[in-house]
Design a protein around this motif. Sequence first.
Motif, PDB file in Angstrom:
ATOM      1  N   UNK A 131     -49.184 -26.461  10.387  1.00 44.25           N
ATOM      2  CA  UNK A 131     -47.934 -25.705  10.415  1.00 44.25           C
ATOM      3  C   UNK A 131     -48.035 -24.619  11.487  1.00 44.25           C
ATOM      4  N   UNK A 132     -46.930 -24.395  12.176  1.00 45.26           N
ATOM      5  CA  UNK A 132     -46.951 -23.600  13.399  1.00 45.26           C
ATOM      6  C   UNK A 132     -46.376 -22.204  13.205  1.00 45.26           C
ATOM      7  N   UNK A 147     -40.279 -23.616  16.625  1.00 45.97           N
ATOM      8  CA  UNK A 147     -40.107 -22.298  16.041  1.00 45.97           C
ATOM      9  C   UNK A 147     -41.052 -22.145  14.843  1.00 45.97           C
ATOM     10  N   UNK A 148     -41.257 -20.926  14.421  1.00 47.56           N
ATOM     11  CA  UNK A 148     -42.176 -20.649  13.315  1.00 47.56           C
ATOM     12  C   UNK A 148     -41.753 -21.405  12.059  1.00 47.56           C
ATOM     13  N   UNK A 149     -42.731 -21.930  11.355  1.00 51.84           N
ATOM     14  CA  UNK A 149     -42.471 -22.613  10.096  1.00 51.84           C
ATOM     15  C   UNK A 149     -42.451 -24.119  10.193  1.00 51.84           C
ATOM     16  N   UNK A 150     -42.393 -24.678  11.417  1.00 47.77           N
ATOM     17  CA  UNK A 150     -42.408 -26.130  11.563  1.00 47.77           C
ATOM     18  C   UNK A 150     -43.834 -26.662  11.364  1.00 47.77           C
ATOM     19  N   UNK A 184     -41.788 -32.909  13.955  1.00 52.63           N
ATOM     20  CA  UNK A 184     -42.147 -31.842  13.017  1.00 52.63           C
ATOM     21  C   UNK A 184     -41.182 -31.854  11.829  1.00 52.63           C
ATOM     22  N   UNK A 185     -41.559 -31.130  10.793  1.00 56.87           N
ATOM     23  CA  UNK A 185     -40.661 -30.893   9.652  1.00 56.87           C
ATOM     24  C   UNK A 185     -40.483 -29.385   9.521  1.00 56.87           C
ATOM     25  N   UNK A 191     -36.654 -33.237   9.459  1.00 57.68           N
ATOM     26  CA  UNK A 191     -37.507 -33.677  10.566  1.00 57.68           C
ATOM     27  C   UNK A 191     -36.816 -33.404  11.900  1.00 57.68           C
ATOM     28  N   UNK A 192     -37.598 -32.965  12.853  1.00 54.94           N
ATOM     29  CA  UNK A 192     -37.076 -32.682  14.187  1.00 54.94           C
ATOM     30  C   UNK A 192     -37.959 -33.372  15.216  1.00 54.94           C
TER      31      UNK A 192
END
Length: 455
Positions: A131-132, A147-150, A184-185, A191-192
């Motif tokens: 997670x980022x 972005x944060x949280x993905x 990512x989720x 999902x992105x």
Amino acid sequence: MLKGGAGTLGAFLLALSCLIFIHELGHFAVARWVGVKVLRFSIGLGRPLWRRQAKNGIEWVVALFPLGGYVRMLDEREGPVSPLDVQHAFNQKTLAQRSAIVVAGPLANFLLAWLLFSLLYTLGIPGQRPCLDAPETGTLAWNAGIRAGECVLSLDGGAIRTWQDFELEWPRAIRGRGTVTLVTRNDRGQEEVHRLATVHVTSAAEEEGVEGSGFHLWAPPLPPVVGEVIPDSVADEAGLKPLDRLLRVAGQPVETWAQVVRIVENHPQAIVEIELQRAGQTRKLQVIPRAVDLPNGRRIGRIGISPQVTETMRRQWTVLEKDSPLTALGHGAMKTWSLTLLTLDSFGQMLTGQASLDDLGGPVRIASLAGESARSGLLSYLHFMALISLSLGVLNLLPIPLLDGGHLLYHAVEWVRGRPLSTEILGLTQRLGFFLLAGLMVFTFLNDLRHFFNH
């Protein structure tokens, strides 16, 4: 310098002996299979410390210097051979059979690495969730819309289950590619798909890995409480204990573990005062963070402590990679293949000057890693053995005379020429190979000494 010498040395010798035995067992098994007579199986080099003659005539030996081993086979080039045994001489076998014997050693090391990785995935390998955190403005990750949280799900179609997977696969995914696809989720469960233009990644950013492209691991905010102190580390020698709550580091008040890390990293080889609270009492002590050189040339400080993590935080932050035995075999094979490519790429970068030769470690550094992994537990030690076995397999396939890869090179030349190289050329190239390997050993040993004396 190294501490806890007996345990470190024992862990090193056990790992090295096992890996050499597996390597030589590969040569031995295929030699016997194609009908070559084996005279001696030696673990170690030099004067025998123990020997036993088996009923089938094979001499089993444990020798003085554990940094190698060999299988001695019947060969007319090394001495007279009885007419009754000529058919069992190595040099009388076909080119394909001789090549199979040579390549069997490195393949045995790859097989061991695969089985160990598979075992680890069956038992369960703890890792950090991929997670980022928020990327810096202007970085590759930011420009791609991360972005944060993905949390990362896949990279170019390959599943990513842990942050460690992402760190491993990222350099290989971007090398020589114009774009890569990252799935990512986000924190809403959606999902992105991100397409990253890696053609703009600079060499400096590439050396820094995922963080050089703006990807940072998210972690729950942790209080500045010591959870573990690595034995014989700077922190251990200074007297830090688990459950110590750090109040000030280098004169700066700290409220989170991230602040502690940042301050320590910014003070390599400098005196740092730590104010802490232990059992209701305030104490002060001093540490000198050990300097660690990163691949990008930056030098940071480390003292050998980790934060206290509650079970709730651990569930948020970590994931257990655990597979069924059959799935673990496939996952272990993928891990072995990825690390083999990464190791070959690292060797290539060193040869072309794209990576520093200072990263090469020798027996002292390997012994230190063996001791650290053994102290961390069985899973860590098995992981260390898998990595070293894989590295040993790759190293032995390099086309350097005296190594297995050198013998395969001789066989390739023989296949092209239709006849073997002359004894004179073989002798000359093997002497050159000896000096090259001896020089490499001296260089890595001096590298190790510099590493430990400077840290």
